[in-house]
Structure formats: C-alpha cells, structure tokens
Design an enzyme around this catalytic site. Structure first.
Site, PDB file in Angstrom:
ATOM      1  CG  HIS A   1      -1.615  -4.563  -4.644  1.00 59.61           C
ATOM      2  ND1 HIS A   1      -2.887  -5.097  -4.661  1.00 59.61           N
ATOM      3  CD2 HIS A   1      -1.585  -3.706  -3.578  1.00 59.61           C
ATOM      4  CE1 HIS A   1      -3.586  -4.601  -3.656  1.00 59.61           C
ATOM      5  NE2 HIS A   1      -2.818  -3.744  -2.983  1.00 59.61           N
ATOM      6  CD  GLU A   2       1.371  -1.693  -2.333  1.00 59.91           C
ATOM      7  OE1 GLU A   2       0.822  -0.581  -2.194  1.00 59.91           O
ATOM      8  OE2 GLU A   2       0.994  -2.717  -1.714  1.00 59.91           O
TER       9      GLU A   2
ATOM     10  CG  HIS B   1      -3.029   0.859  -3.932  1.00 56.13           C
ATOM     11  ND1 HIS B   1      -4.390   0.994  -3.720  1.00 56.13           N
ATOM     12  CD2 HIS B   1      -2.645  -0.251  -3.231  1.00 56.13           C
ATOM     13  CE1 HIS B   1      -4.808   0.015  -2.936  1.00 56.13           C
ATOM     14  NE2 HIS B   1      -3.775  -0.751  -2.627  1.00 56.13           N
TER      15      HIS B   1
ATOM     16  CD  GLU C   1      -5.822  -2.802  -0.641  1.00 57.20           C
ATOM     17  OE1 GLU C   1      -5.056  -3.675  -1.104  1.00 57.20           O
ATOM     18  OE2 GLU C   1      -5.458  -1.636  -0.412  1.00 57.20           O
TER      19      GLU C   1
END
Length: 294
Positions: free
Chosen positions: A139-140, A143, A223
């Site tokens: 997930h990071e 980003h 997100e």
C-alpha cells in the site's frame, strides 16, 4: 492520516510566517495581479517546503530509526520485502525506518519516487502476519509509485494560493469598510495596519480549515488507489485481511502532520474531515475491484 495533517499544518505554519514577514517588512501588493502572484509564490512555496522537508519531519516526529544495515531477521525480512516490491513497482528502494508504537501502522513520504521513505511501527511488525504486513507495505509502495506526494503538493499549493489571496482581499475590504479615511480605500496602505494583520491571519486559519476539506477529499481518493495498487502486488485477499486486522486495533499514535500518509487514519465527527475513507468502504471497494486496473 498522519501524513496529510502534518503536511497541512506545516503549510499553514509557513503561510503564517510568510504573512508575518510581509507585515514586518512592509511589503505590499500594489495591484490585484501583484497579490495573485504573491499568493501563488507563497502558496506553492509553503507546499514545496513541506515536501522537501517531509522525510526529516516524519523521521523526527515519530523518532524513527532508519535501517541501513539490517541486524536481525525482522529487519532483513522488511528490507528484502520492500526492495522486491519496489522493483515490481519500478521505483527506487525507499529509505526504511522503524518507530516504536503499539498501533499497527506504516506511512510513506518523501519529495520524489526515487527518494522516498517508508516507516513501519513496531506494532505492525509484532501483530501482523507476514502476508498482512506485505499488503500494508505494498500500500505504501503504491503511494510512492502513484506519485501521491507530488500530487498532494500541487493540490495544497493551489489551495494555499486561494487561502492567501482571499484572506487578504477580504481583510482589506473589512478594514476599509470601517476606515475613517475613505480617500485611501483604493490603496493598499491598509495592509500596514495591525487590524489588517490580525484579520488576515485569522481568515487564513479559518479558510485553511475549510480548504482542508478539499485536501482530505483527494487524500481519501488516493487511499482507494493505494489499496488497489497493493491488491495488484500481493493480492486483494491479503489487502482485505490487513484492513480487517487494522479495523480492530487502536488509532495511530503519531503526530497530526503525518496522518494522511499512514495506512490507517483517525476517526472524525464527519467523513469530510477524514484523510482516510472508513475501512468498511475500503474493503468494499476492494471486493468490487472498483479502483483496480481493468
């Protein structure tokens, strides 16, 4: 959510400092065009400064320890996992840090894709399975690969510009409205008054809070896309499992400035002031594959 709130607060602080400097030095905008230019320079200036200092601010705000040479099995696993995921996302391996916190969380920040930072809480490393932790890390990574830090910088720069411009225009209008010297209504001499200074500073804070609604909306969208990016790297079931684990844990214990860049955010009285969507909505979006590449 930690990341965005830190970003917004840093921006707001920079804008207020710029306003104080302008007042002390007596620098004035002699025309509306000049005010627009000044607002743009200082608006984007604050945003860019926040971006350039983001890694330093993040590390110091949570007392994170950067891992340069892994010293145990957990650090080795973390380093190798992030390195592998970075290769899959076609980005340079970010700096890796661990910070001491009971909450399950991680965040990414940095000025560009190949000069980023991922920080992971000890709570995440101690309480998540490797599959769940891999989903959070992915997930990071998403980003970073999506360029979310740059995107938020541009959005914040535009927001800052409008906040500065409107606060000064309205402040001048209010001061002139109650001014006894009507001959100077069309000049910017009112900018030298203390009343103008305090009104403009107060309006910057108020407009800054209102403008954060826009920033938070974009953050919530990012997100969803980061969740989808993680699902594409490690599988949506792993990302869903990670979110379900996070849902049952405490809120992140980090500074407001970094909340927006965490895997998990804090609750608010209204969703419009949340940097992260409710976890149930994030899980539903993954089930429906709403934000995943077709």
């Amino acid at each position: 959510m930690m990341r965005i709130l830190l970003f917004i607060l840093t921006n707001l602080s920079v804008m207020i400092i710029f306003g104080i400097i302008l007042f002390i030095t007596g620098i004035k905008s002699s025309s509306s065009f000049g005010l627009i230019i000044m607002s743009g320079v200082f608006g984007f200036g604050g945003s860019i400064i926040s971006l350039l200092l983001s890694k330093y601010i993040a590390i110091n705000s949570v007392n994170a320890k950067i891992i340069k040479n892994p010293k145990n099995d957990i650090e080795n696993w973390l380093f190798n996992t992030i390195k592998l995921q970075s290769q899959k996302a076609n980005i340079g391996t970010p700096d890796i840090a661990i910070y001491d916190a009971e909450d399950i969380n991680a965040f990414a920040t940095g000025p560009k894709k190949n000069s980023a930072l991922i920080a992971v809480s000890t709570g995440l490393l101690n309480n998540m399975s490797k599959k769940e932790a891999e989903a959070v890390l992915a997930h990071e990574i998403s980003h970073i690969s999506n360029g979310d830090m740059i995107t938020m910088t541009l959005i914040q720069g535009v927001v800052n510009t409008f906040v500065i411009f409107l606060s000064r225009v309205i402040s001048k209008f209010i001061v002139n409205l109650f001014s006894t010297n009507k001959e100077d209504e069309n000049s910017y001499e009112s900018e030298n008054s203390w009343s103008y200074f305090f009104i403009s500073m107060a309006l910057e804070v108020v407009f800054g809070i209102l403008a954060s609604i826009i920033t938070f909306w974009f953050s919530r969208k990012r997100e969803f896309y980061a969740d989808a990016g993680s699902a594409e790297i490690v599988g949506k079931n792993n990302m869903i499992a990670a979110l379900q684990k996070i849902k049952n844990t405490c809120e992140p214990n980090v500074g407001k400035e970094l909340l927006a860049f965490c895997i998990n955010g804090k609750k608010s009285f209204n969703e419009i002031f949340m940097s992260h969507p409710p976890i149930d909505k994030r899980i539903q979006a993954l089930i429906q594959e709403k934000y995943m590449k077709k």
